[in-house]
Design a protein around this motif. Structure first.
Motif, short mmCIF file in Angstrom:
data_model
loop_
_atom_site.label_atom_id
_atom_site.label_comp_id
_atom_site.label_asym_id
_atom_site.label_seq_id
_atom_site.Cartn_x
_atom_site.Cartn_y
_atom_site.Cartn_z
N ARG A 3 0.84 -1.20 0.00
CA ARG A 3 0.00 0.00 0.00
C ARG A 3 0.87 1.26 0.00
N ASP A 4 1.94 1.23 0.79
CA ASP A 4 2.87 2.36 0.81
C ASP A 4 3.54 2.54 -0.55
N TRP A 60 2.26 1.81 -3.53
CA TRP A 60 1.32 2.47 -4.44
C TRP A 60 1.26 3.96 -4.15
N GLN A 61 1.28 4.33 -2.87
CA GLN A 61 1.31 5.75 -2.50
C GLN A 61 2.54 6.43 -3.10
N SER A 62 3.67 5.77 -3.03
CA SER A 62 4.91 6.33 -3.58
C SER A 62 4.82 6.52 -5.08
N GLY A 75 2.12 7.26 -6.79
CA GLY A 75 1.37 8.48 -7.00
C GLY A 75 2.21 9.71 -6.72
N PHE A 76 2.98 9.69 -5.64
CA PHE A 76 3.83 10.81 -5.28
C PHE A 76 4.86 11.07 -6.38
N VAL A 90 -3.74 9.98 -4.98
CA VAL A 90 -3.98 8.55 -4.79
C VAL A 90 -5.20 8.37 -3.90
N GLU A 131 -7.29 5.20 -2.06
CA GLU A 131 -7.24 3.78 -1.75
C GLU A 131 -8.64 3.26 -1.46
N ARG A 186 -4.65 3.60 7.53
CA ARG A 186 -4.93 5.01 7.20
C ARG A 186 -6.31 5.10 6.57
N HIS A 213 -9.22 5.33 4.12
CA HIS A 213 -9.45 4.78 2.79
C HIS A 213 -10.94 4.53 2.62
#
Length: 170
Positions: free
Chosen positions: A82-83, A85-87, A89-90, A96, A98, A141, A143
């Motif tokens: 999950r982290d 996928w966040q990266s 997007g960043f 992003v 979720e 977090r 979502h």
């Protein structure tokens, strides 16, 4: 935008991702498809490990940089995935969102798992016990959660579209 859809097998992730991709004209990246392509190539065997996700991250970033909306769909069971996928997007300067897809009715979930058909040739599908035994970490977090139990796929899509339009509410 990157929309990350995760959840246990048999919850309705693929159905929902396909419907959403068609509705909003987005790219649908399915990690199962990537992993099975790796197996067919002879470069891997099941379980594939992180390779399918790593390829998915690269493809998602490439599409996002082209200005496309991407729906990345996988079980996404671990905080580290999950982290990652966040990266993605960043790195692509894309928002992003979720989404966790669940089926809160155990009998319905089991029925889906035990009766579904393979839509990717030779992809091994987990049985019910494997779904129950899977390492699936809680989301840590905010979502969107979509519960597909007892409703038609189009109803789940309508709920997801509403949540995407009103991320903080409902």
């Amino acid at each position: 935008m990157l929309i990350v859809i995760g959840g246990l097998p048999g919850t309705g992730k693929t159905t929902l991702a396909r419907l959403l991709a068609a509705r909003i004209d987005a790219v649908h990246l399915r990690v199962d498809t990537i992993e099975q392509a790796l197996v067919r190539s002879g470069l891997a065997q099941h379980p594939v490990g992180p390779a399918g996700y790593v390829i998915g991250y690269a493809l998602a970033e490439e599409h996002l940089r082209q200005g496309l909306t991407v729906i990345a769909e996988s079980v996404n069971p671990l905080a580290v995935t999950r982290d990652s996928w966040q990266s993605v997007g960043f790195q692509a300067a894309a928002p992003v969102v979720e989404v966790e897809v669940i089926c809160s009715d155990p009998a319905e979930h089991r029925e889906r798992v035990t009766t579904r058909t393979i839509d990717i040739p030779d992809l091994p599908l987990p049985d019910w016990q494997q779904v129950l035994d899977r390492d699936y970490q809680p989301w840590n977090r905010d979502h969107i959660v979509i519960d597909t139990a007892g409703q038609a796929p189009q109803d789940s899509l309508a709920l997801l579209l509403d949540r995407l339009d009103h991320p903080g509410g409902r």
